[in-house]
Scaffold this motif. Structure first.
Motif, PDB file in Angstrom:
ATOM      1  N   UNK A 123       0.843  -4.620  -0.745  1.00  0.00           N
ATOM      2  CA  UNK A 123       0.207  -3.328  -1.016  1.00  0.00           C
ATOM      3  C   UNK A 123       1.150  -2.184  -0.644  1.00  0.00           C
ATOM      4  N   UNK A 124       1.793  -2.279   0.520  1.00  0.00           N
ATOM      5  CA  UNK A 124       2.711  -1.225   0.943  1.00  0.00           C
ATOM      6  C   UNK A 124       3.924  -1.131   0.018  1.00  0.00           C
ATOM      7  N   UNK A 125       4.371  -2.259  -0.487  1.00  0.00           N
ATOM      8  CA  UNK A 125       5.539  -2.257  -1.374  1.00  0.00           C
ATOM      9  C   UNK A 125       5.286  -1.450  -2.640  1.00  0.00           C
ATOM     10  N   UNK A 126       4.022  -1.327  -3.022  1.00  0.00           N
ATOM     11  CA  UNK A 126       3.663  -0.572  -4.229  1.00  0.00           C
ATOM     12  C   UNK A 126       3.130   0.826  -3.917  1.00  0.00           C
ATOM     13  N   UNK A 127       3.260   1.262  -2.670  1.00  0.00           N
ATOM     14  CA  UNK A 127       2.732   2.584  -2.286  1.00  0.00           C
ATOM     15  C   UNK A 127       3.419   3.688  -3.088  1.00  0.00           C
ATOM     16  N   UNK A 128       2.644   4.675  -3.570  1.00  0.00           N
ATOM     17  CA  UNK A 128       3.206   5.762  -4.376  1.00  0.00           C
ATOM     18  C   UNK A 128       3.839   6.848  -3.510  1.00  0.00           C
ATOM     19  N   UNK A 129       4.891   6.466  -2.800  1.00  0.00           N
ATOM     20  CA  UNK A 129       5.601   7.399  -1.920  1.00  0.00           C
ATOM     21  C   UNK A 129       7.100   7.212  -2.140  1.00  0.00           C
ATOM     22  N   UNK A 130       7.889   8.094  -1.587  1.00  0.00           N
ATOM     23  CA  UNK A 130       9.341   7.980  -1.686  1.00  0.00           C
ATOM     24  C   UNK A 130       9.819   6.686  -1.030  1.00  0.00           C
ATOM     25  N   UNK A 131      10.945   6.180  -1.505  1.00  0.00           N
ATOM     26  CA  UNK A 131      11.454   4.903  -0.998  1.00  0.00           C
ATOM     27  C   UNK A 131      11.642   4.911   0.517  1.00  0.00           C
ATOM     28  N   UNK A 132      12.177   5.986   1.049  1.00  0.00           N
ATOM     29  CA  UNK A 132      12.425   6.051   2.492  1.00  0.00           C
ATOM     30  C   UNK A 132      11.117   5.977   3.279  1.00  0.00           C
ATOM     31  N   UNK A 133      10.078   6.629   2.779  1.00  0.00           N
ATOM     32  CA  UNK A 133       8.773   6.574   3.446  1.00  0.00           C
ATOM     33  C   UNK A 133       8.193   5.169   3.339  1.00  0.00           C
ATOM     34  N   UNK A 134       8.333   4.544   2.169  1.00  0.00           N
ATOM     35  CA  UNK A 134       7.808   3.187   1.981  1.00  0.00           C
ATOM     36  C   UNK A 134       8.445   2.218   2.978  1.00  0.00           C
TER      37      UNK A 134
END
Length: 293
Positions: A123-134
């Motif tokens: 789920x976190x891997x697909x989070x709609x956030x910037x790569x660094x935040x992910x």
């Protein structure tokens, strides 16, 4: 009203959890049904609510908060499934429902816990956030769940079971800073990370979350003495039967209540610089201190 906002977030996380889990009707349906049993049958949803509240304080996009809120609740659900197993706390009741190994079987419960944990990171891997935040979100959750966090605390708890009075109060606080506090601190941090919070704000929020995690456990220990199984939704009085290390066992009930109030004051002090923006985190802190189950 904070209560209205928290209720809205609770509905949001319940819907997001249901959408994130694999269908109970497809594929490995028994395993998926066990995952649903573990994650969807109630619970306080304290950790995802902390994600939303910390993110709200820091100005995060609510859409960005859904993935970390779901992920941390999945990890929490997995930890409860494994905690209830015969090799751990050996409990038959959770949230007024049969525990997963009772409702299904022990092997399915182990697999359900494993699947919930791994699904959290998917789920976190697909989070709609910037790569660094992910990456920061995944690192935060992994560190909180592993041997330096929740699993390490559980190992210390198991080692102390049967000889609880011998551990000492500082060791007990360290145990619960890992077992209970690590995920709570991670929840607050993950919400703030989604808003690119400053290091100063992250440090203040970590003080709040550290006090909250310990307060949550002190209250849990008190309720195990004062509460009943119907109200708690789990077996009351097991700590004393198993001779577990608890705050009432080491300090007594009066001193445990005093410790709880001191932790509440520490939370308030940590949130004071945020002013009105912290009202939802403050409300969650009060809930942890005053809760009846």
């Amino acid at each position: 009203m904070p209560e209205t906002r928290l209720a809205q977030w609770r509905e949001r996380i319940d819907l997001a959890l249901a959408a994130a889990l694999p269908s109970a009707d497809g594929g490995a349906h028994r395993l998926h049904a066990a995952m649903h049993h573990a994650a969807l049958l109630g619970g306080k949803r304290m950790r995802p609510l902390l994600v939303y509240a910390a993110g709200d304080l820091c100005g995060a996009d609510p859409v960005a908060l859904d993935a970390p809120a779901v992920a941390i609740e999945l990890v929490h659900a997995y930890s409860l499934v494994h905690d209830d197993l015969p090799a751990m706390d050996d409990d038959d009741l959770r949230r007024n429902q049969p525990t997963v190994h009772i409702a299904f079987d022990e092997a399915t419960a182990i697999l359900a816990g494993d699947a919930l944990q791994t699904h959290a990171f998917s789920v976190l891997a697909d989070a709609p956030v910037a790569d660094a935040i992910r990456v920061a979100l995944m690192r935060t959750l992994a560190q909180a769940a592993g041997s330096a966090g929740m699993c390490g605390g559980q190992a210390l708890d198991l080692a102390a079971t049967g000889n609880g009075a011998a551990i000492g109060i500082e060791a007990l606080e360290h145990l619960h800073a890992l077992k209970t506090g690590a995920l709570i601190r991670a929840a607050v941090r993950m919400g703030a990370l989604c808003a690119n919070a400053s290091e100063a704000d992250l440090a203040r929020l970590d003080v709040y979350a550290g006090a909250l995690g310990l307060a949550f456990q002190v209250r849990d220990d008190i309720l195990d003495v004062e509460g009943d199984s119907d109200t708690l939704g789990k077996t009351a009085g097991k700590d004393a039967v198993q001779d577990k290390a608890t705050f009432p066992a080491l300090l007594g009930m009066q001193a445990s209540q005093a410790r709880l109030q001191a932790l509440a004051a520490r939370m308030d002090d940590a949130l004071e610089p945020f002013g009105e923006r912290a009202r939802l985190l403050a409300a969650l802190g009060r809930q942890a201190v005053e809760r009846r189950f």
